[in-house]
Write an enzyme that holds these catalytic residues in place. Structure first.
Site, PDB file in Angstrom:
ATOM      1  NE  ARG A 111       3.545  -7.861  10.808  1.00 22.06           N
ATOM      2  CZ  ARG A 111       2.873  -7.263   9.815  1.00 22.06           C
ATOM      3  NH1 ARG A 111       1.881  -7.881   9.217  1.00 22.06           N
ATOM      4  NH2 ARG A 111       3.181  -6.062   9.421  1.00 22.06           N
ATOM      5  CD  GLU A 127      -2.803   1.063   2.497  1.00 22.59           C
ATOM      6  OE1 GLU A 127      -3.433   2.091   2.734  1.00 22.59           O
ATOM      7  OE2 GLU A 127      -2.847   0.038   3.219  1.00 22.59           O
ATOM      8  CE  LYS A 138       3.022   0.173   4.967  1.00 24.20           C
ATOM      9  NZ  LYS A 138       2.495   0.018   3.613  1.00 24.20           N
TER      10      LYS A 138
HETATM   11  P1  ATP Z   1       2.394  -2.092   8.013  1.00 26.66           P
HETATM   12  O1  ATP Z   1       1.604  -2.792   9.081  1.00 26.66           O
HETATM   13  O2  ATP Z   1       3.824  -1.909   8.340  1.00 26.66           O
HETATM   14  O3  ATP Z   1       1.756  -0.840   7.529  1.00 26.66           O
HETATM   15  P2  ATP Z   1       1.311  -3.504   5.841  1.00 26.66           P
HETATM   16  O4  ATP Z   1       1.151  -4.968   5.874  1.00 26.66           O
HETATM   17  O5  ATP Z   1       0.098  -2.672   6.001  1.00 26.66           O
HETATM   18  O6  ATP Z   1       2.453  -3.117   6.833  1.00 26.66           O
HETATM   19  P3  ATP Z   1       1.637  -3.311   3.053  1.00 26.66           P
HETATM   20  O7  ATP Z   1       2.176  -2.201   2.253  1.00 26.66           O
HETATM   21  O8  ATP Z   1       0.186  -3.594   2.956  1.00 26.66           O
HETATM   22  O9  ATP Z   1       2.045  -3.051   4.545  1.00 26.66           O
HETATM   23  O10 ATP Z   1       2.471  -4.631   2.796  1.00 26.66           O
HETATM   24  C1  ATP Z   1       2.866  -5.102   1.543  1.00 26.66           C
HETATM   25  C2  ATP Z   1       3.239  -6.553   1.664  1.00 26.66           C
HETATM   26  O11 ATP Z   1       4.303  -6.709   2.594  1.00 26.66           O
HETATM   27  C3  ATP Z   1       2.076  -7.362   2.197  1.00 26.66           C
HETATM   28  O12 ATP Z   1       1.986  -8.546   1.443  1.00 26.66           O
HETATM   29  C4  ATP Z   1       2.442  -7.640   3.621  1.00 26.66           C
HETATM   30  O13 ATP Z   1       1.923  -8.859   4.049  1.00 26.66           O
HETATM   31  C5  ATP Z   1       3.971  -7.657   3.564  1.00 26.66           C
HETATM   32  N1  ATP Z   1       4.540  -7.273   4.862  1.00 26.66           N
HETATM   33  C6  ATP Z   1       4.312  -6.146   5.556  1.00 26.66           C
HETATM   34  N2  ATP Z   1       4.958  -6.156   6.734  1.00 26.66           N
HETATM   35  C7  ATP Z   1       5.646  -7.324   6.769  1.00 26.66           C
HETATM   36  C8  ATP Z   1       6.517  -7.933   7.731  1.00 26.66           C
HETATM   37  N3  ATP Z   1       6.813  -7.337   8.875  1.00 26.66           N
HETATM   38  N4  ATP Z   1       7.035  -9.145   7.436  1.00 26.66           N
HETATM   39  C9  ATP Z   1       6.743  -9.746   6.282  1.00 26.66           C
HETATM   40  N5  ATP Z   1       5.930  -9.236   5.338  1.00 26.66           N
HETATM   41  C10 ATP Z   1       5.377  -8.051   5.572  1.00 26.66           C
HETATM   42 MG    MG Z   2      -1.568  -3.102   4.559  1.00 30.74          MG
END
Ligand code: ATP
Ligand code: MG
Length: 552
Positions: A257, A33, A267
């Site tokens: 994760r 995102e 984020k």
């Molecule tokens: P955040 O909670 O940090 O905002 P998010 O999951 O909302 O993270 P996205 O931009 O939606 O962030 O994530 C893009 C991809 O990265 C998704 O497939 C998500 O599952 C993966 N991802 C995000 N954080 C992690 C992590 N800590 N370990 C492994 N994969 C991750």
């Molecule tokens: Mg997300």
């Protein structure tokens, strides 16, 4: 080349699918995102998605999951692309979930036509109340029995902007008594009068995550849609929507994760650190962002090695930051040129060295001969580290002290004859004599000394600012501590040395070039450097000082 490794569970699934002829080749996607910069957790997902496709001859799409108009920004899109490329991966296609808005709208209409979606006028509070609890079934909304025609009309009116935010939603019609709460008529479209970074003001209805993600996967023929464990309960809805819409059957798989000690990784929290000025931007070298690590001097290879080492788990756990630093040191040890820099200078005068004379001495760039050699100037006045002299030497002190001898790296053996102090008792100058026959390249002195120290020739020294970075948090898991995570910021996470002295070969350093400052750690040239002011960042210390402390 690499040692035989057992397959992780995702590789096993892919191999079984390929062997069964389920797909001719695999397609994965990385779906960020664009609401912030990528962090080290994302690199795990990137290495996994791109790594699988690479290993099995498939492809990986980069899909921006930009269905939420309010939080997204093109700055983030650009940074995400830079970071993925820097990590060493190439995507097959650059795609945007927002490009599917028309298609997703059509899918919603299809569901309405099939009697599988309805417009609900209830408030969000009413919807929540009727949802029930994990132990009690929910109740049907009074709007659940609307006719297909009425739903089609209302949904079209929602799209046309006839209603305000929150006045109506579109819900999938599944089962209000379902054991999985997410299957109790989930909201699939909401009204949001907001400008979108790509579609502008075209839309005022936006699909919810669950109605965008799986459908986007399907549109792109994604075979293996890999996400993190918190999406396990969403899988049932993911499958239901694909089945009812009769579209390409993408499948969702979940892995744990990456969580890491001494940092935060959401984020939302990282944005707070940036907005509230705890760090200087998303690429501040203390940030766990990919751009922060890069600026600090990390190599992409060390991050990839780290992601490989931690493997793919199905249970949440915390990985020690020391492991990432270990991978980094291993790589930098192989590639970083050794140079001399004095961070806390004290002047040393070689009293028996000829005034005005400068010798060029040969010094090796690293332990590996292939790294070559360079020459460094040597003359009567040098900078050495203040900590390399002790007026009253401790036991087993092999460095400088009154009457003691040491070797100056790549130069001569010297003996300390005298020292000068200021009124406050600080040493201001050391007077030494050198042994002319002890030159490193041709030592015939017969003297052996236990200590070798680094130095920089004063007349030709370059001045630099050196930013000594340390961990941003002083506790292992700041997010789980009671109170605000920002209360646990390490007050010493950045200490600036205004004036360090470097050997002149560093004049040609380019931004992001990495060096080992002998005995001091790994450093890289920061982008804040100008022609008149060099700025170096400490990437990592030579040894792991944190785990030693933890073991005390
Ligand atoms: P955040 O909670 O940090 O905002 P998010 O999951 O909302 O993270 P996205 O931009 O939606 O962030 O994530 C893009 C991809 O990265 C998704 O497939 C998500 O599952 C993966 N991802 C995000 N954080 C992690 C992590 N800590 N370990 C492994 N994969 C991750
Ligand atoms: Mg997300």
């Amino acid at each position: 080349m690499s040692e035989e490794k057992s397959l992780n569970f995702l590789e096993e699934i892919v191999e079984a699918d390929l062997a069964a002829g389920k797909y001719s080749s695999i397609v994965t996607r990385f779906p960020p995102e664009p609401n912030g910069y990528l962090h080290i957790g994302h690199s795990k997902s990137i290495c996994l998605n791109f790594g699988l496709a690479k290993k099995y001859g498939g492809k990986t799409n980069l899909r921006f999951d930009d269905t939420n108009p309010v939080t997204e920004d093109t700055e983030y899109v650009e940074s995400i692309k830079d970071d993925i490329r820097w990590l060493g991966f190439n995507w097959a296609e650059e795609l945007y979930a927002s490009d599917y808005f028309d298609k997703l709208y059509e899918y919603a209409v299809t569901l309405i036509r099939k009697g599988l979606a309805y417009v609900d006028d209830s408030t969000s509070e009413e919807i929540a109340t009727l949802k029930g609890t994990p132990t009690e079934p929910g109740k049907d909304s009074v709007y659940r029995s609307r006719s297909v025609e009425e739903n089609l009309q209302l949904f079209s009116d929602m799209k046309a902007g006839k209603y305000k935010d929150g006045e109506k939603v579109l819900r999938a019609k599944i089962d209000m008594a379902h054991t999985n709460m997410l299957m109790r008529d989930p909201i699939i479209y909401r009204i949001k009068h907001a400008h979108h970074h790509r579609t502008g003001d075209k839309w005022c209805v936006y699909p919810m995550y669950d109605f965008a993600h799986g459908q986007s996967d399907s549109i792109e023929n994604i075979t293996h849609s890999i996400c993190t464990l918190e999406f396990i309960p969403h899988r049932e809805l993911y499958d239901w929507l694909i089945e009812k819409l009769e579209i390409f059957p993408s499948h969702q798989y979940e892995f744990a994760r990456l969580n890491m000690t001494y940092t935060v990784m959401s984020k939302r929290k990282l944005l707070q650190l940036v907005n509230e000025g705890f760090v200087n931007g998303w690429d501040d070298p203390r940030m766990p962002t990919i751009s922060g690590f890069r600026r600090k001097g990390y190599t992409a290879e060390s991050i990839r090695t780290f992601c490989d080492k931690i493997g793919v788990a199905k249970r949440e756990n915390f990985i020690d930051l020391s492991l990432l630093e270990f991978c980094l040191r291993e790589h930098l040890n192989k590639i970083a040129k050794r140079v001399m820099a004095v961070l806390d200078p004290v002047k040393l005068v070689i009293t028996n060295y000829e005034d005005g004379k400068t010798e060029m001495l040969n010094s090796e760039n690293g332990p590996d001969e292939s790294m070559g050699t360079r020459t460094i100037p040597f003359s009567k006045e040098l900078w050495i580290e203040r900590e390399d002299f002790m007026e009253v030497p401790a036991k087993k002190w092999f460095r400088l002290a009154p009457g003691a001898m040491v070797r100056l790296k790549s130069a001569y053996i010297i003996k300390c004859d005298a020292f000068i102090k200021d009124v406050n008792g600080n040493i201001t100058e050391l007077h030494c004599s050198y042994i002319p026959e002890s030159k490193s390249s041709n030592d015939t002195s017969g003297i052996s000394v236990k200590g070798t120290i680094h130095w920089v020739n004063i007349a030709t020294a370059l001045e630099a600012e050196v930013r000594m970075y340390d961990r941003l948090f002083k506790v292992e898991n700041p997010a789980s501590e009671e109170g605000d995570f920002k209360d646990f910021i390490n007050p010493h996470s950045l200490e600036i040395i205004q004036k360090a002295y470097l050997e002149p070969s560093l004049a040609t350093a380019a931004i992001e070039d990495r060096y080992q400052f002998i005995r001091k750690g790994y450093f890289c040239l920061d982008k804040d450097s100008t022609a008149n002011q060099l700025v170096f960042n400490r990437t990592v210390t030579l040894k792991d000082t944190w785990s030693k402390e933890a073991n005390k």
